[in-house]
Design a protein around this motif. Sequence first.
Motif, PDB file in Angstrom:
ATOM      1  N   LEU A 143       0.835  -1.206   0.000  1.00 24.25           N
ATOM      2  CA  LEU A 143       0.000   0.000   0.000  1.00 24.25           C
ATOM      3  C   LEU A 143       0.872   1.259   0.000  1.00 24.25           C
ATOM      4  CD1 LEU A 143      -2.810  -1.129   2.469  1.00 24.25           C
ATOM      5  CD2 LEU A 143      -3.004  -0.792   0.004  1.00 24.25           C
ATOM      6  N   HIS A 144       1.995   1.214   0.734  1.00 24.16           N
ATOM      7  CA  HIS A 144       2.910   2.366   0.749  1.00 24.16           C
ATOM      8  C   HIS A 144       3.629   2.516  -0.587  1.00 24.16           C
ATOM      9  CE1 HIS A 144       2.217   3.571   4.815  1.00 24.16           C
ATOM     10  NE2 HIS A 144       2.506   2.374   5.293  1.00 24.16           N
ATOM     11  N   SER A 145       3.864   1.403  -1.271  1.00 19.65           N
ATOM     12  CA  SER A 145       4.624   1.463  -2.534  1.00 19.65           C
ATOM     13  C   SER A 145       3.800   2.077  -3.670  1.00 19.65           C
ATOM     14  CB  SER A 145       5.047   0.065  -2.971  1.00 19.65           C
ATOM     15  OG  SER A 145       3.960  -0.606  -3.594  1.00 19.65           O
ATOM     16  N   GLU A 146       2.475   1.998  -3.531  1.00 18.49           N
ATOM     17  CA  GLU A 146       1.530   2.492  -4.532  1.00 18.49           C
ATOM     18  C   GLU A 146       1.525   1.675  -5.813  1.00 18.49           C
ATOM     19  OE1 GLU A 146       1.790   6.708  -5.013  1.00 18.49           O
ATOM     20  OE2 GLU A 146       1.331   7.092  -2.897  1.00 18.49           O
ATOM     21  N   GLN A 147       2.295   0.581  -5.865  1.00 21.58           N
ATOM     22  CA  GLN A 147       2.169  -0.304  -7.030  1.00 21.58           C
ATOM     23  C   GLN A 147       1.202  -1.419  -6.630  1.00 21.58           C
ATOM     24  OE1 GLN A 147       5.751  -1.658  -8.907  1.00 21.58           O
ATOM     25  NE2 GLN A 147       4.593  -2.586 -10.592  1.00 21.58           N
ATOM     26  N   LEU A 148      -0.058  -1.162  -6.890  1.00 16.78           N
ATOM     27  CA  LEU A 148      -1.102  -2.019  -6.310  1.00 16.78           C
ATOM     28  C   LEU A 148      -1.476  -3.192  -7.207  1.00 16.78           C
ATOM     29  CD1 LEU A 148      -3.458   0.644  -4.683  1.00 16.78           C
ATOM     30  CD2 LEU A 148      -1.274  -0.262  -3.883  1.00 16.78           C
ATOM     31  N   SER A 149      -0.949  -3.227  -8.408  1.00 18.68           N
ATOM     32  CA  SER A 149      -1.227  -4.356  -9.304  1.00 18.68           C
ATOM     33  C   SER A 149       0.005  -4.617 -10.168  1.00 18.68           C
ATOM     34  CB  SER A 149      -2.439  -4.040 -10.199  1.00 18.68           C
ATOM     35  OG  SER A 149      -2.803  -5.191 -10.927  1.00 18.68           O
ATOM     36  N   ARG A 150       0.196  -5.877 -10.532  1.00 21.70           N
ATOM     37  CA  ARG A 150       1.282  -6.302 -11.416  1.00 21.70           C
ATOM     38  C   ARG A 150       2.645  -5.804 -10.920  1.00 21.70           C
ATOM     39  NH1 ARG A 150      -0.177  -3.823 -16.449  1.00 21.70           N
ATOM     40  NH2 ARG A 150       1.461  -5.030 -17.408  1.00 21.70           N
ATOM     41  N   GLY A 151       2.899  -6.004  -9.646  1.00 17.51           N
ATOM     42  CA  GLY A 151       4.167  -5.597  -9.055  1.00 17.51           C
ATOM     43  C   GLY A 151       5.057  -6.796  -8.758  1.00 17.51           C
ATOM     44  N   MET A 195      -1.623  -6.527  -3.343  1.00 17.22           N
ATOM     45  CA  MET A 195      -1.789  -6.755  -1.898  1.00 17.22           C
ATOM     46  C   MET A 195      -2.039  -8.237  -1.637  1.00 17.22           C
ATOM     47  SD  MET A 195      -2.979  -3.694  -2.931  1.00 17.22           S
ATOM     48  CE  MET A 195      -4.733  -3.767  -3.234  1.00 17.22           C
ATOM     49  N   SER A 196      -2.897  -8.823  -2.466  1.00 16.62           N
ATOM     50  CA  SER A 196      -3.208 -10.250  -2.309  1.00 16.62           C
ATOM     51  C   SER A 196      -1.980 -11.102  -2.589  1.00 16.62           C
ATOM     52  CB  SER A 196      -4.337 -10.650  -3.257  1.00 16.62           C
ATOM     53  OG  SER A 196      -5.487  -9.891  -2.990  1.00 16.62           O
ATOM     54  N   ALA A 197      -1.209 -10.715  -3.606  1.00 11.36           N
ATOM     55  CA  ALA A 197      -0.006 -11.484  -3.944  1.00 11.36           C
ATOM     56  C   ALA A 197       1.003 -11.416  -2.794  1.00 11.36           C
ATOM     57  CB  ALA A 197       0.614 -10.951  -5.238  1.00 11.36           C
ATOM     58  N   ALA A 198       1.128 -10.237  -2.169  1.00 12.90           N
ATOM     59  CA  ALA A 198       2.065 -10.093  -1.037  1.00 12.90           C
ATOM     60  C   ALA A 198       1.627 -10.981   0.125  1.00 12.90           C
ATOM     61  CB  ALA A 198       2.124  -8.631  -0.590  1.00 12.90           C
ATOM     62  N   LEU A 199       0.321 -10.991   0.383  1.00 10.43           N
ATOM     63  CA  LEU A 199      -0.197 -11.839   1.456  1.00 10.43           C
ATOM     64  C   LEU A 199       0.045 -13.312   1.129  1.00 10.43           C
ATOM     65  CD1 LEU A 199      -1.714 -12.122   4.108  1.00 10.43           C
ATOM     66  CD2 LEU A 199      -3.872 -11.899   2.859  1.00 10.43           C
ATOM     67  N   GLY A 200      -0.229 -13.679  -0.112  1.00  4.42           N
ATOM     68  CA  GLY A 200      -0.032 -15.074  -0.526  1.00  4.42           C
ATOM     69  C   GLY A 200       1.419 -15.494  -0.412  1.00  4.42           C
ATOM     70  N   PHE A 201       2.310 -14.597  -0.805  1.00  6.42           N
ATOM     71  CA  PHE A 201       3.751 -14.906  -0.731  1.00  6.42           C
ATOM     72  C   PHE A 201       4.143 -15.188   0.721  1.00  6.42           C
ATOM     73  CE2 PHE A 201       8.148 -13.421  -0.190  1.00  6.42           C
ATOM     74  CZ  PHE A 201       8.786 -14.304  -1.054  1.00  6.42           C
ATOM     75  N   ALA A 202       3.690 -14.336   1.626  1.00 11.03           N
ATOM     76  CA  ALA A 202       4.056 -14.505   3.037  1.00 11.03           C
ATOM     77  C   ALA A 202       3.378 -15.731   3.647  1.00 11.03           C
ATOM     78  CB  ALA A 202       3.690 -13.241   3.808  1.00 11.03           C
ATOM     79  N   GLN A 203       2.135 -15.967   3.255  1.00  9.69           N
ATOM     80  CA  GLN A 203       1.435 -17.154   3.784  1.00  9.69           C
ATOM     81  C   GLN A 203       2.109 -18.445   3.308  1.00  9.69           C
ATOM     82  OE1 GLN A 203      -2.685 -17.455   4.724  1.00  9.69           O
ATOM     83  NE2 GLN A 203      -1.582 -16.325   6.301  1.00  9.69           N
ATOM     84  N   LEU A 204       2.547 -18.435   2.067  1.00 15.34           N
ATOM     85  CA  LEU A 204       3.166 -19.643   1.513  1.00 15.34           C
ATOM     86  C   LEU A 204       4.440 -20.008   2.282  1.00 15.34           C
ATOM     87  CD1 LEU A 204       2.571 -21.670  -0.709  1.00 15.34           C
ATOM     88  CD2 LEU A 204       3.835 -20.221  -2.309  1.00 15.34           C
ATOM     89  N   GLU A 205       5.135 -18.980   2.781  1.00 20.16           N
ATOM     90  CA  GLU A 205       6.337 -19.253   3.586  1.00 20.16           C
ATOM     91  C   GLU A 205       5.984 -20.050   4.841  1.00 20.16           C
ATOM     92  OE1 GLU A 205       9.249 -15.443   2.745  1.00 20.16           O
ATOM     93  OE2 GLU A 205       7.689 -15.199   4.250  1.00 20.16           O
ATOM     94  N   ARG A 206       4.746 -19.907   5.296  1.00 15.66           N
ATOM     95  CA  ARG A 206       4.320 -20.582   6.531  1.00 15.66           C
ATOM     96  C   ARG A 206       3.494 -21.833   6.263  1.00 15.66           C
ATOM     97  NH1 ARG A 206       0.997 -18.684  10.723  1.00 15.66           N
ATOM     98  NH2 ARG A 206      -0.082 -17.214   9.343  1.00 15.66           N
ATOM     99  N   LEU A 207       3.409 -22.241   4.982  1.00 16.19           N
ATOM    100  CA  LEU A 207       2.485 -23.334   4.651  1.00 16.19           C
ATOM    101  C   LEU A 207       2.737 -24.588   5.485  1.00 16.19           C
ATOM    102  CD1 LEU A 207       0.200 -24.582   2.946  1.00 16.19           C
ATOM    103  CD2 LEU A 207       1.901 -25.182   1.228  1.00 16.19           C
ATOM    104  N   ASP A 208       3.988 -25.012   5.583  1.00 13.96           N
ATOM    105  CA  ASP A 208       4.253 -26.265   6.300  1.00 13.96           C
ATOM    106  C   ASP A 208       3.834 -26.160   7.764  1.00 13.96           C
ATOM    107  OD1 ASP A 208       5.156 -27.846   4.209  1.00 13.96           O
ATOM    108  OD2 ASP A 208       7.114 -26.860   4.260  1.00 13.96           O
ATOM    109  N   ALA A 209       4.155 -25.027   8.370  1.00 19.65           N
ATOM    110  CA  ALA A 209       3.786 -24.854   9.787  1.00 19.65           C
ATOM    111  C   ALA A 209       2.262 -24.868   9.935  1.00 19.65           C
ATOM    112  CB  ALA A 209       4.361 -23.546  10.319  1.00 19.65           C
ATOM    113  N   LEU A 210       1.569 -24.200   9.005  1.00 17.96           N
ATOM    114  CA  LEU A 210       0.102 -24.166   9.078  1.00 17.96           C
ATOM    115  C   LEU A 210      -0.481 -25.565   8.888  1.00 17.96           C
ATOM    116  CD1 LEU A 210      -0.580 -20.872   7.098  1.00 17.96           C
ATOM    117  CD2 LEU A 210      -1.175 -21.307   9.485  1.00 17.96           C
ATOM    118  N   LEU A 211       0.076 -26.308   7.937  1.00 17.38           N
ATOM    119  CA  LEU A 211      -0.445 -27.663   7.687  1.00 17.38           C
ATOM    120  C   LEU A 211      -0.197 -28.567   8.892  1.00 17.38           C
ATOM    121  CD1 LEU A 211       0.446 -28.298   3.925  1.00 17.38           C
ATOM    122  CD2 LEU A 211      -1.749 -27.599   4.919  1.00 17.38           C
TER     123      LEU A 211
END
Length: 404
Positions: A51-59, A259-275
């Motif tokens: 949100l601070h970067s202002e590149q809200l799509s295709r970043g 924003m969704s891609a950033a969230l997905g990227f960070a969530q994927l880092e935790r996938l094993d722990a979440l599973l």
Amino acid sequence: MGDDLPFPFLLSATSSPSPVSSQPSPPTEAPLPLARPSLTDHERERVLEVLHSEQLSRGPYLEAFEDAMAERCGTEHAVAVSSGTGALHCIVRALDLPAGAEVITTPFSFVASSNVLLYEDLRPRYVDITPSTYNLDVDRVADAITPETEAILAVDVFGVPVDWPLLRTLADEHDLQLIDDACEAIGASVGGCPIGGWGDAASFGFYPNKQITTGEGGCITTNDAALARRCRAFRNQGRAGNGRMQHDRLGYNYRLDEMSAALGFAQLERLDALLDRRAAVADRYHDALAPLAEDVARPGWPAEAERSWFVYVVRLRDHFADDARDQLMVHLQDHGIECAPYFPPIHLQPYYRDRFGFAPGDFPVCERISARTLALPFYDTMTRADVDRVAKTLTAALPSLPRR
Ligand SMILES: Cc1ncc(COP(=O)(O)O)c(C=O)c1O
């Protein structure tokens, strides 16, 4: 799983009194939701950073998320899109199957896995499910293939992998395209090979009830470079290449925002722990419900498969009457426990009955299972006390449920 309500299958706790419940929970007991996303401050910061970067799509996060998905699924390509449905639609569209062709699929799934076929004027050819895993009965698939069959679209229902080695062999023998609706199965594998690379392409979904979330979102994985290219074009209005105003084909807007891609990227880092945490909650449920084994069953999964826990579904055994499950759901809801009838048979949805003439009895295994299954609250932060409360409430209801 829906647009207007977070979990559209919820019965209203106030709509009708439970026939089996006289003592709703005291108000001090907080409601237990069916699902709950797991978000950390680090993940929120990633979104804020965008949100601070202002590149809200295709970043840059879009590409990073796609690379991470491809790596996780062991595929050459990943294309992130705005929903699991969008992912499936892009795949079906990109395979360019002839209008009117048949696609073998399961009637026991979320409706999107069949809807995408109708978007492209394809005909779902349903094959019944196995009562052990609730997945497409792969042994019946060969008999269902006709000269009009062009593809198989299998669904890893509730995160349990389909028999992919057998399906792959069948698809190769009959020269059929193979699509994996893996929207519920991120992190699952068969024989050590991750779900995502077994078919010609796979779809993933990241709605907030899923193992990882992007809010709304989805992703395609594939080893086919041309198919990935076509999916990229379809998600971006049929553009020939990113950023150009040349539209080679009819496309859509299925882009995933940054924003969704950033969230997905960070969530994927935790996938094993979440599973791992979800598997631990599932173990707690197994223990707590073990004494009810004569009345309550749960689906299994093949020994060679590693499942990914999406939902915790139980099934009332056949000695209960057809309306027992719905009565049990009202009882649970009255006690602040959300639950959902996953899944109603797709072929008996009013639209499908009207359009194709399906009727009760067409796919009896699916119908029997559908009438008796319910998903219980399930998320990584569920405590033992939460699970015990569900088990206790369920146990109390069983003696009053109607039997055959
Ligand atoms: C099996 C299956 N396929 C497709 C979808 C569609 O995903 P989305 O809701 O992200 O469009 C879902 C979503 O719940 C699903 O469970």
